[in-house]
Design an enzyme around this catalytic site. Structure first.
Site, PDB file in Angstrom:
ATOM      1  N   GLU A  14     -11.639  -1.714  -3.236  1.00  0.00           N
ATOM      2  CA  GLU A  14     -10.823  -1.103  -1.911  1.00  0.00           C
ATOM      3  C   GLU A  14      -9.661  -0.427  -2.471  1.00  0.00           C
ATOM      4  O   GLU A  14      -9.576   0.089  -3.713  1.00  0.00           O
ATOM      5  CB  GLU A  14     -10.133  -2.401  -0.972  1.00  0.00           C
ATOM      6  CG  GLU A  14      -8.995  -2.979  -1.141  1.00  0.00           C
ATOM      7  CD  GLU A  14      -8.802  -4.396  -0.192  1.00  0.00           C
ATOM      8  OE1 GLU A  14      -9.789  -3.697   1.013  1.00  0.00           O
ATOM      9  OE2 GLU A  14      -8.006  -4.782  -0.880  1.00  0.00           O
ATOM     10  N   ASP A  70       0.927  -1.303   0.109  1.00  0.00           N
ATOM     11  CA  ASP A  70      -0.023   0.008   0.080  1.00  0.00           C
ATOM     12  C   ASP A  70       0.634   1.771   0.576  1.00  0.00           C
ATOM     13  O   ASP A  70       1.043   1.918   1.080  1.00  0.00           O
ATOM     14  CB  ASP A  70      -1.253   0.482   0.963  1.00  0.00           C
ATOM     15  CG  ASP A  70      -2.159  -1.136   1.412  1.00  0.00           C
ATOM     16  OD1 ASP A  70      -2.446  -1.693   0.398  1.00  0.00           O
ATOM     17  OD2 ASP A  70      -1.936  -2.124   2.353  1.00  0.00           O
TER      18      ASP A  70
END
Length: 323
Positions: free
Chosen positions: A210, A42
């Site tokens: 997401e 991420d």
């Protein structure tokens, strides 16, 4: 002889059809060459006067620095110690999915604190004058979700629109991507607009959408999101899709016109070659280019999560592609 030529042509046409059907997957370029400490999840990156700084999930928000966007050096973390409120959402004090930007003369970082598979989650805000590791001051919780909510407060992303309004998109699974208005004076939730906007989902459980990231290009806002399964090494099926809207709050539609609220999304990047399950993306503007920053699982290194960087191009119809 004529029969042989016809058979050969049939085989060639068949092979060409296969290539055309699978073309996009075959056409993806490899990630840009990077070196150093590039094992990340991420990632988010920004260029500061002192060089590039990249933050990622885990380790009080792991930090890496670079002078050239090629060689990355581990440089501690965003925080020296965890804020007290983290433990209410993560017993391990393990923050996720930071998002870094610079507004009004300071650096802002929104990030999530949660545990895997739970929507007892919170999004926090930290600020810094320099954006560098160990320079961040926590400003507390911006938005939280709880067990029983139909959405999840993780994977935040800040957007400042063309009118100067601040927006925070976030979410995963539990009905997909949500958005709230923020107050530019505080970076926290807007005092009068309390709407919980809905940007993207899919009709099939577990609604695996997401990691939103929204950028403006031309007259549209583009919502990049990760679909399917993350964090499973070589079994990961993560991929990046995109839709666009003329308004920050949507509705977002894909290239074919299908709304992202009904499962739409134009494929931007998926598994190809040694790159398995790319996602967890952010988009940063650097030297006049839009750079896609993401992680993937390296098929030549036992599925180790690696940093991926690619410049984005924009086609004649205004849709992004990976260069």
């Amino acid at each position: 002889m004529r029969h042989s030529i016809r058979s050969t042509l049939t085989v060639l046409v068949s092979a060409l059809s296969v290539l055309l059907v699978s073309g996009p997957a075959l056409a993806y370029p490899p990630p840009d060459q990077v070196s150093g400490d590039t094992v990340v999840h991420d990632p988010t990156m920004i260029r500061t006067p002192a060089g590039y700084v990249l933050y990622s999930t885990h380790g009080l928000l792991e930090a890496r620095t670079s002078t050239d966007r090629t060689t990355f050096t581990r440089a501690g973390s965003a925080f020296r110690t965890p804020p007290a409120w983290w433990s209410g959402y993560s017993p391990e004090n393990d923050p996720w999915a930071p998002d870094i930007s610079r507004e009004r003369g300071q650096y802002l970082m929104y990030y999530a604190v949660s545990s895997f598979g739970s929507n007892n989650s919170a999004i926090g805000l930290a600020t810094s004058r320099t954006g560098r590791p160990h320079s961040w001051t926590d400003r507390g919780i911006v938005y939280a979700s709880a067990i029983g909510f139909d959405h999840n407060a993780i994977d935040p992303n800040l957007l400042v629109d063309h009118r100067g309004r601040w927006w925070l998109s976030f979410g995963s699974y539990w009905t997909g991507i949500r958005m709230i208005r923020l107050d530019p004076a505080t970076g926290k939730r807007h005092p009068s607009d309390r709407t919980l906007y809905h940007l993207a989902t899919r009709p099939d459980e577990p609604y695996a959408v997401e990691a939103p990231d929204i950028v403006r290009h031309g007259r549209h806002y583009y919502l990049f999101a990760s679909y399917d399964r993350c964090c499973a090494g070589l079994d990961s099926t993560y991929k990046i899709k995109v839709g666009r809207s003329s308004d920050p709050a949507g509705p977002y539609v894909d290239r074919a016109g299908q709304p992202m609220l009904t499962g739409g999304g134009t494929l931007l990047l998926e598994t190809h070659g040694r790159v398995v399950g790319p996602g967890g993306q952010s988009v940063t503007r650097d030297a006049g280019e839009d750079v896609l920053v993401y992680h993937y699982y390296d098929g030549t290194d036992n599925g180790t999560p690696k940093l991926g960087l690619n410049v984005l191009g924009w086609d004649s119809e205004g849709w992004p592609y990976v260069r």
